[in-house]
Write an enzyme that holds these catalytic residues in place. Sequence first.
Site, mmCIF file in Angstrom:
data_model
loop_
_atom_site.group_PDB
_atom_site.id
_atom_site.type_symbol
_atom_site.label_atom_id
_atom_site.label_comp_id
_atom_site.label_asym_id
_atom_site.label_seq_id
_atom_site.Cartn_x
_atom_site.Cartn_y
_atom_site.Cartn_z
ATOM 1 N N GLY A 383 0.781 -1.236 0.000
ATOM 2 C CA GLY A 383 0.000 0.000 0.000
ATOM 3 C C GLY A 383 0.809 1.281 0.000
ATOM 4 O O GLY A 383 0.281 2.335 0.334
ATOM 5 N N SER A 701 21.817 -14.709 12.049
ATOM 6 C CA SER A 701 20.579 -14.852 12.805
ATOM 7 C C SER A 701 19.978 -16.247 12.721
ATOM 8 O O SER A 701 18.986 -16.537 13.366
ATOM 9 C CB SER A 701 19.560 -13.806 12.358
ATOM 10 O OG SER A 701 19.070 -14.144 11.100
ATOM 11 N N LYS A 744 10.100 -10.580 10.367
ATOM 12 C CA LYS A 744 10.195 -12.023 10.555
ATOM 13 C C LYS A 744 8.952 -12.564 11.241
ATOM 14 O O LYS A 744 8.404 -13.614 10.859
ATOM 15 C CB LYS A 744 11.438 -12.357 11.390
ATOM 16 C CG LYS A 744 12.745 -12.143 10.646
ATOM 17 C CD LYS A 744 13.914 -12.347 11.584
ATOM 18 C CE LYS A 744 15.231 -12.247 10.831
ATOM 19 N NZ LYS A 744 16.378 -12.308 11.757
HETATM 20 N N1 LIG Z 1 -4.187 -1.491 4.139
HETATM 21 C C1 LIG Z 1 -4.777 -1.554 2.945
HETATM 22 N N2 LIG Z 1 -6.071 -1.333 2.820
HETATM 23 C C2 LIG Z 1 -6.661 -1.375 1.606
HETATM 24 N N3 LIG Z 1 -6.048 -1.653 0.465
HETATM 25 C C3 LIG Z 1 -4.737 -1.890 0.524
HETATM 26 C C4 LIG Z 1 -4.018 -1.841 1.745
HETATM 27 N N4 LIG Z 1 -2.746 -2.106 1.507
HETATM 28 C C5 LIG Z 1 -2.641 -2.295 0.180
HETATM 29 N N5 LIG Z 1 -3.828 -2.158 -0.422
HETATM 30 C C6 LIG Z 1 -4.096 -2.295 -1.853
HETATM 31 O O1 LIG Z 1 -3.142 -3.172 -2.429
HETATM 32 C C7 LIG Z 1 -2.796 -2.753 -3.741
HETATM 33 C C8 LIG Z 1 -1.327 -2.661 -3.870
HETATM 34 O O2 LIG Z 1 -0.838 -1.531 -3.162
HETATM 35 P P1 LIG Z 1 0.219 -0.509 -3.715
HETATM 36 O O3 LIG Z 1 0.182 -0.437 -5.179
HETATM 37 O O4 LIG Z 1 0.093 0.757 -2.976
HETATM 38 O O5 LIG Z 1 1.527 -1.276 -3.297
HETATM 39 P P2 LIG Z 1 2.993 -0.724 -3.155
HETATM 40 O O6 LIG Z 1 3.358 -0.848 -1.720
HETATM 41 O O7 LIG Z 1 3.122 0.599 -3.777
HETATM 42 O O8 LIG Z 1 3.798 -1.823 -3.941
HETATM 43 P P3 LIG Z 1 5.091 -1.678 -4.873
HETATM 44 O O9 LIG Z 1 6.280 -1.679 -3.944
HETATM 45 O O10 LIG Z 1 5.049 -2.930 -5.680
HETATM 46 O O11 LIG Z 1 4.930 -0.435 -5.638
HETATM 47 C C9 LIG Z 1 -3.478 -1.432 -3.969
HETATM 48 O O12 LIG Z 1 -4.585 -1.660 -4.766
HETATM 49 C C10 LIG Z 1 -3.877 -0.992 -2.571
HETATM 50 O O13 LIG Z 1 -5.037 -0.218 -2.583
#
Ligand SMILES: Nc1ncnc2c1ncn2[C@@H]1O[C@H](COP(=O)(O)OP(=O)(O)OP(=O)(O)O)[C@@H](O)[C@H]1O
Length: 811
Positions: A383, A701, A744
């Site tokens: 996310g 570890s 972990k």
């Molecule tokens: N806590 C959450 N609640 C609702 N939806 C989530 C949550 N976490 C992730 N998502 C959903 O998961 C999907 C992937 O998230 P996102 O694209 O932001 O990932 P990222 O961390 O940017 O990944 P990357 O490192 O691959 O870019 C999105 O559609 C996002 O809305």
Amino acid sequence: MSEIRGFPGWKMTNVDDGPEEDSKVEAVGPDQLVLLPVRATVLFPGMIVPIAIGRERSIAAAQQAAQEGLPLGIVMQRDDQIAEPSAEDLHSVGTVASILRYVTTPDGAHNLVCQGQQRFRILEFVQEAPFMSAHVNWIEERDAQSPEVEARFIHLKQQVSEVLELLPHAPPELVTALQALTSPSALADLAAAHLDLKPEEKQEILETIDLIRRMDKVTQLLAERIEVLRLTVEIGRQTKAALDQRQKEAVLREQMAAIQRQLGEDNGGGSELESLRDAISKAGMPSEIEEKATKELRRLQRMPEASPEHSMVRTYLDHLIELPWSMPEEPPIDLAEARRILDADHFGLEKIKQRIMEYLAVRKLAPQGKAPVLCFVGPPGVGKTSLGKSIARAMGRKFVRVSLGGVHNEAEIRGHRRTYIGALPGNIIQALQKAGARNCVMMLDEIDKLGGGIHGDPSAALLEVLDPEQNDTFRDSYLAVPFDLSRVVFITTANQLESIPGPLRDRLEVISLSGYTEDEKLQIAKRYLLQRQLEANGLTNEQISIDDDALRTIIRDYTREAGVRNLEREIGNVLRHAAVRIAEGTASTVEIKTSAIARILGPARFESEVAQRTSVPGVATGLAWTPVGGDILFIEATRTPGRGKLILTGQLGDVMRESAQAALSLVKSRANQLGIDEGLFENSDIHIHVPAGATPKDGPSAGVAMLTALVSLLTGRTARGDTAMTGEISLRGLVLPVGGIKEKVVAAARAGITRVLLPARNRKDFEEIPEGARKQLEFVWLENGDQAVAAALTGRYTLIAKAQGDDPDTA
Ligand SMILES: Nc1ncnc2c1ncn2[C@@H]1O[C@H](COP(=O)(O)OP(=O)(O)OP(=O)(O)O)[C@@H](O)[C@H]1O
Ligand SMILES: [Mg+2]
């Protein structure tokens, strides 16, 4: 003997006939030739050349020849710098020539006009003074009429005509002479004489007696010449065409202006320049930049529209105009609304939302202040990007993404200078143009994947972008004018902190996202992913329902990830399957239950490996930290008859290998207490392997897990299938703290583990462990190796252990 061409009455002597001895030095016989050394001139048979003579010996030679009516042997010096050449300074092949005219001018200069007759080769010098003379061998040329010669003759003739056509001022008599030629050797000589060659090259052709070889040489030189001439003519033609076109345009433009003046439409606008001028004044540029733009516009006005420079300046102006110079109205941040948006977009992430709220509060209190740059660090799909979007929404700003993964070149960030062909602004400026607002939220994705290259360091350029002290005058190389980036809200993301260049990392306020537990994933799936996928596939809640157990099955058996990206994809797959049934009309509503999942998605892709793998002694479940979140890993130990060797495989780094050795030493020193037969160490080899064998692993570890695996192997007690462990172990049996506890532990929870063994000295990290994981897991805090063994192993001795005990080898 045959008559010499052009010299009636003169006979050819063969060398074999022997030179006729003559006591009188001045008297020159028919086989003896007066030589005239010349600088940088090669006379070919049949050609007429003027020769200026000045050297005393040359004048003597010329006078002698003229008085006696004898021919002269024209031969070139090897080095034209030599003032008084001696015998060895001359080439050995020359051309015998008749003197057509001998002129002495009133100022005392002597000039000859000679016509070449026939090649000769010098056999022996007779005298060097008062003039040079030598015995020579006349070289007779027969125009052999073979098909090879004939073919070359025709080709050569064509080439010569071609050259003559290409030459702008070819003498017409040459053309006629060419038509009349019937002798191949004369043609080759004619061509060589008129070609624009170095004297040495001409001499080489002169010395090439063999007709076919000579014609080939000349043909090749002519071909090169024709190529050059053709290009020259072509270039000339193009230049002329461009000039004509430009003149024509200039005239037309002048006429158009005149017509417009007549019609009173002189400044009727509409023209491209007018609209550019208009756009510049409306772009809201700072005054000095507007001035620069106007200057460029004036330059543009003077340029012909067809010139490449015109379109370059035009593109530059377009880029300048397109930039969001003026500052939009900034409504104050509504914190309550911001909180609502964050909650609406994301499940859980309490601490992270709290940090974001603090950040927004600071921004609200000091909108002009220099805010820190947030950096979301965590595995894929947790996310990070979507949190950035939410922040933009919460602040009421535009959102743009710049991907930095694989950027190796400073110019990709800062742009290429305009002098480059195809130059463009860098991706920061391009992103701003795309956002169309100077105060946008700009997400710099994957700054940990920024490459360093030979073309400048992109991270240095990025530092400048992010530095609030200097980013108000950011200078893109293409634009070459400063642009104020200080109002941009920068947010960065990375998968791992370690590979962000140090100076850059210091500027970032890091917020870590560790990944979700199964329960959290279930909630995210129910509240967000399912809804989104329903909409994406044109379905509604009423048509399809999917129960919690089915979702859990998807999470557990079909995905293995820290984030939820694959989960969302699998949910999409399941929904599409159901959508087909609805669309076909076989069902109007579909309920998806666990039992249906395997039918739709195929056999389970991941299963609880832990229970299966740890069902034999010698296997312990460890916890590893990886850039994409934590993971579980298995330490496998086995024993074969041998001499006490320790074998380590699975691409282990030095630290990990040493840690295995320490664990083994510890086991040896505690053999008694642990109930291990000490004899085992001497007559067996121990092999420790850490799958997956192809992935490199390192770090201390895994010490506790190695200890557990070894004790399990040597006592025959299996390790517990519900337990995973991490911790470094010292040689004296102390359990030392390790990093990455949060990742972990989350990974353990994700893998279905219910009990984790952690170093007691990592208790301080308990705070960071997400609520969901805390609830699912039992935590055992270890001070020393004995506690680890006690907590990790079952009391069960398996059959295999007994079998090993009975092994005659180990008795
Ligand atoms: N806590 C959450 N609640 C609702 N939806 C989530 C949550 N976490 C992730 N998502 C959903 O998961 C999907 C992937 O998230 P996102 O694209 O932001 O990932 P990222 O961390 O940017 O990944 P990357 O490192 O691959 O870019 C999105 O559609 C996002 O809305
Ligand atoms: Mg992302």
